[in-house]
Write a protein that holds these residues in place. Structure first.
Motif, mmCIF file in Angstrom:
data_model
loop_
_atom_site.group_PDB
_atom_site.id
_atom_site.type_symbol
_atom_site.label_atom_id
_atom_site.label_comp_id
_atom_site.label_asym_id
_atom_site.label_seq_id
_atom_site.Cartn_x
_atom_site.Cartn_y
_atom_site.Cartn_z
ATOM 1 N N GLY A 141 0.828 -1.210 0.000
ATOM 2 C CA GLY A 141 0.000 0.000 0.000
ATOM 3 C C GLY A 141 0.858 1.255 0.000
ATOM 4 O O GLY A 141 0.560 2.233 -0.705
ATOM 5 N N ARG A 144 2.236 1.837 -3.456
ATOM 6 C CA ARG A 144 1.240 2.439 -4.358
ATOM 7 C C ARG A 144 1.072 3.927 -4.074
ATOM 8 O O ARG A 144 1.013 4.752 -5.000
ATOM 9 N N ASP A 145 0.987 4.280 -2.784
ATOM 10 C CA ASP A 145 0.829 5.695 -2.417
ATOM 11 C C ASP A 145 2.031 6.514 -2.873
ATOM 12 O O ASP A 145 1.889 7.652 -3.358
#
Length: 341
Positions: A141, A144-145
């Protein structure tokens, strides 16, 4: 790719970093070495980085300064995510502003290709720590950020450069020296006792493709590590791949041949990035000619397929050598064009 095949690539350019801490003097050196006196085709300057100034001028800190709604600060172990922009982020942005001001001064009315560099999403994830001290790489995550924030920041950065040098045709270079280690599971965890598991190639490719897509011009991916994944970078949309030519082995031949035949621009790092004796220009590109013959490619396509560069950044060189090396790249490229065989 057809539009990128028509792009006015210059014959030689720098990789990114330069020695010293004087932005104006460096911009003068880069443009003086890589823009011809008549401003004609054959020019290819770049926005230099000066990591000797300290944290925030290094390639990781500089790129963190570009992120949108993500910030970083320096810990003894490296760069770590912050809740708000602090002194280190502000310093990174200030130095980038200085570098852009200097570049703008020396590129008035310039209309050729101009290269800007930023760290790519995977090398950034392998360097930026989360609040707990572990690398972003270990958290899908967070990766991705980070890639999303980087894409937004690059969009803003490219728009700023266009405003400052409106006649330039921009090339974006993503620096990914850690990419091969990310793919092979060789990045160490914070403890140093384990390594992060290898990231799936499709995930790596997708994130790169998303970042490449922010620029409506050509994107080059640079790595001065061994075993550059040419085929993956081509699939991710890179228009060029920049690499240390001395690290190539014959096992890279097939990927390089396919890249060249598909129109990928090869940024061949043939000039040493640290002080040493420079061979004659023809000698510097002898290996490139040999590679072309080994691949069975048409020698007539050499100069339109290859850009000559230093092997890597030149932050560790002396200012006099860095200036000489850039001029040598230009002469070596001219030798390649005049005598491809």
């Amino acid at each position: 790719m057809s539009e990128q095949n028509n792009f006015p690539w210059g014959p030689a350019t720098g990789v990114g970093s330069m020695p010293g801490g004087d932005a104006r003097e460096t911009a003068k050196t880069v443009t003086g070495s890589l823009i011809g006196a008549d401003g004609a085709s054959g020019d290819f300057p770049h926005l230099a980085e000066l990591p000797a100034r300290g944290p925030g001028a290094d390639m990781i800190g500089r790129t963190i300064g570009l992120l949108v709604e993500m910030y970083g600060h320096v810990e003894p172990s490296g760069w770590r995510v912050s809740d708000r922009p602090g002194r280190d982020t502000r310093r990174a942005r200030s130095w980038l502003g200085e570098d852009l001001d200097a570049l703008e001064e020396f590129t008035q009315e310039y209309t050729g290709p101009l290269k800007v560099q930023a760290v790519g999403p995977w090398t950034l994830a392998a360097a930026l720590e989360l609040r707990g001290g572990e690398l972003s790489l270990g958290d899908p995550g967070a990766c991705r950020d980070l890639a999303g924030s980087l894409a937004e920041g690059l969009r803003d950065h490219l728009a700023d450069v266009r405003r400052r040098v409106p006649g330039a045709q921009l090339v974006l270079q993503l620096d990914e020296p850690s990419l091969t280690s990310v793919l092979r599971g060789q990045i160490r965890t914070a403890s140093g006792y384990r390594t992060h598991r290898a990231v799936d190639r499709q995930v790596v490719e997708a994130a790169l493709r998303d970042v490449v897509a922010v620029h409506d011009g050509p994107v080059v991916v640079h790595s001065c590590a061994p075993d550059v994944p040419f085929a993956l970078l081509r699939r991710a949309g890179a228009a060029g791949v920049s690499f240390d030519f001395s690290l190539l082995t014959e096992r890279d031949d097939e990927q390089i041949g396919e890249a060249a035949e598909s129109g990928i621009k090869l940024f061949a790092g043939v000039v040493p990035g640290i002080d040493g004796s420079l061979s004659d220009p023809a000698g510097s590109v002898m290996g490139v000619r040999t590679l072309w013959r080994r691949l069975g490619l048409n020698p007539g396509t050499l100069s339109e397929s290859v850009v000559i560069t230093p092997a890597c950044g030149m932050a560790g060189a002396s200012p006099a050598y860095a200036r000489a090396a850039l001029a040598h790249c230009v002469r070596a490229a001219r030798s390649l064009a005049n005598n491809p065989e």
